[in-house]
Design a protein around this motif. Structure first.
Motif, PDB file in Angstrom:
ATOM      1  N   VAL A  84       0.838  -1.201   0.000  1.00 30.71           N
ATOM      2  CA  VAL A  84       0.000   0.000   0.000  1.00 30.71           C
ATOM      3  C   VAL A  84       0.875   1.255   0.000  1.00 30.71           C
ATOM      4  O   VAL A  84       0.596   2.228  -0.722  1.00 30.71           O
ATOM      5  N   GLU A  85       1.933   1.242   0.792  1.00 34.52           N
ATOM      6  CA  GLU A  85       2.851   2.380   0.815  1.00 34.52           C
ATOM      7  C   GLU A  85       3.447   2.619  -0.565  1.00 34.52           C
ATOM      8  O   GLU A  85       3.564   3.773  -1.015  1.00 34.52           O
ATOM      9  N   ARG A  86       3.858   1.534  -1.230  1.00 31.07           N
ATOM     10  CA  ARG A  86       4.454   1.687  -2.571  1.00 31.07           C
ATOM     11  C   ARG A  86       3.437   2.234  -3.569  1.00 31.07           C
ATOM     12  O   ARG A  86       3.783   3.020  -4.458  1.00 31.07           O
ATOM     13  N   GLU A  93       6.933   5.325  -7.790  1.00 33.15           N
ATOM     14  CA  GLU A  93       8.074   4.470  -8.056  1.00 33.15           C
ATOM     15  C   GLU A  93       7.683   3.388  -9.067  1.00 33.15           C
ATOM     16  O   GLU A  93       6.558   2.873  -9.038  1.00 33.15           O
ATOM     17  N   PRO A  94       8.608   3.016  -9.959  1.00 30.77           N
ATOM     18  CA  PRO A  94       8.288   1.986 -10.960  1.00 30.77           C
ATOM     19  C   PRO A  94       7.855   0.664 -10.346  1.00 30.77           C
ATOM     20  O   PRO A  94       7.048  -0.057 -10.931  1.00 30.77           O
ATOM     21  N   LEU A  95       8.398   0.320  -9.188  1.00 27.76           N
ATOM     22  CA  LEU A  95       8.057  -0.947  -8.550  1.00 27.76           C
ATOM     23  C   LEU A  95       6.871  -0.739  -7.602  1.00 27.76           C
ATOM     24  O   LEU A  95       7.023  -0.301  -6.471  1.00 27.76           O
ATOM     25  N   PHE A 116       5.316   1.634 -20.894  1.00 31.31           N
ATOM     26  CA  PHE A 116       6.072   0.451 -20.477  1.00 31.31           C
ATOM     27  C   PHE A 116       5.156  -0.763 -20.385  1.00 31.31           C
ATOM     28  O   PHE A 116       5.469  -1.848 -20.886  1.00 31.31           O
ATOM     29  N   TRP A 117       4.006  -0.605 -19.717  1.00 26.10           N
ATOM     30  CA  TRP A 117       3.075  -1.725 -19.555  1.00 26.10           C
ATOM     31  C   TRP A 117       2.569  -2.218 -20.912  1.00 26.10           C
ATOM     32  O   TRP A 117       2.406  -3.411 -21.120  1.00 26.10           O
TER      33      TRP A 117
END
Length: 218
Positions: free
Chosen positions: A98-100, A105-107, A117-118
């Protein structure tokens, strides 16, 4: 006993910089020309390295684009290993994911610029296959982390890991699909976070119920 890892040497830093340069150059070329249209030789020339150097860092062409597997594995191991007192392993993983998602950020994050990219990955059978393999590798990493965190439930670790990552992947693909269809990232993130929270809590609850049921049957 001091478990603090030794700082990277100058050689380590140079290797990491070379690896990142190759990945960055390859990504630009893939996005510009298509994954199948770019050769390893072209990547080596553009990155100003030899083909041998490219293969030393990336034995597979797909990994020049999908190069965040080691980072994702560290994310999982750190989430479970550094969880707060009283926090469950899957609860810690859910919190970190959840934080990410709230970052760009890409990840694990969301930004409008990621759609190109996707789409590149979605359009390439080789990249799709490698992405599935990476998920399986991360599933094994998570299973081992769960087993180490709770040795008496080692037998349940593989199932818990498979369910958790399947739930996350479903939520992520749903959000990415909306963005590929034109929905801005800002309108997707909250729904994605809610889906991750809901689905991973459900997985954790299901695993707990299965363990309790098995204990009652013994």
């Amino acid at each position: 006993m001091n478990d603090t890892p030794a700082p990277p040497t100058r050689r380590d830093r140079r290797k990491a910089q070379t690896r990142q340069r190759i990945s960055d150059v390859a990504t630009v070329l893939f996005l510009r020309h298509g994954f199948d249209q770019v050769t390893v030789g072209q990547i080596a020339e553009a990155a100003d390295v030899s083909k041998v150097t490219v293969f030393n860092h990336f034995p597979r062409k797909e990994d020049m684009l999908l190069d965040r597997g080691p980072e994702a594995a560290r994310l999982i191991t750190d989430a479970v290993g550094d969880r707060a007192p009283g926090e469950t392993p899957l609860g810690a993983l859910r919190r970190v994911l959840v934080e990410r998602a709230r970052t760009e950020e890409p990840l694990g994050g969301f930004a409008d610029r990621f759609t190109e990219f996707w789409r590149l990955v979605a359009d390439s059978p080789a990249l799709r296959d490698r992405a599935r393999e990476l998920y399986q590798e991360l599933e094994s990493v998570l299973a081992e982390c769960l087993a180490e965190a709770n040795p008496e439930r080692r037998a349940d670790a593989a199932l818990a890991a498979a369910l958790a990552l399947a739930a996350y992947r479903t939520a992520f693909h749903a959000a990415a699909s909306r963005m590929l269809a034109g929905t801005p990232a800002a309108e997707v993130v909250d729904d994605h976070i809610a889906a991750v929270e809901r689905s991973l809590r459900a997985v954790e609850h299901a695993v707990e119920c299965a363990v309790e049921r098995a204990a009652d049957e013994r």
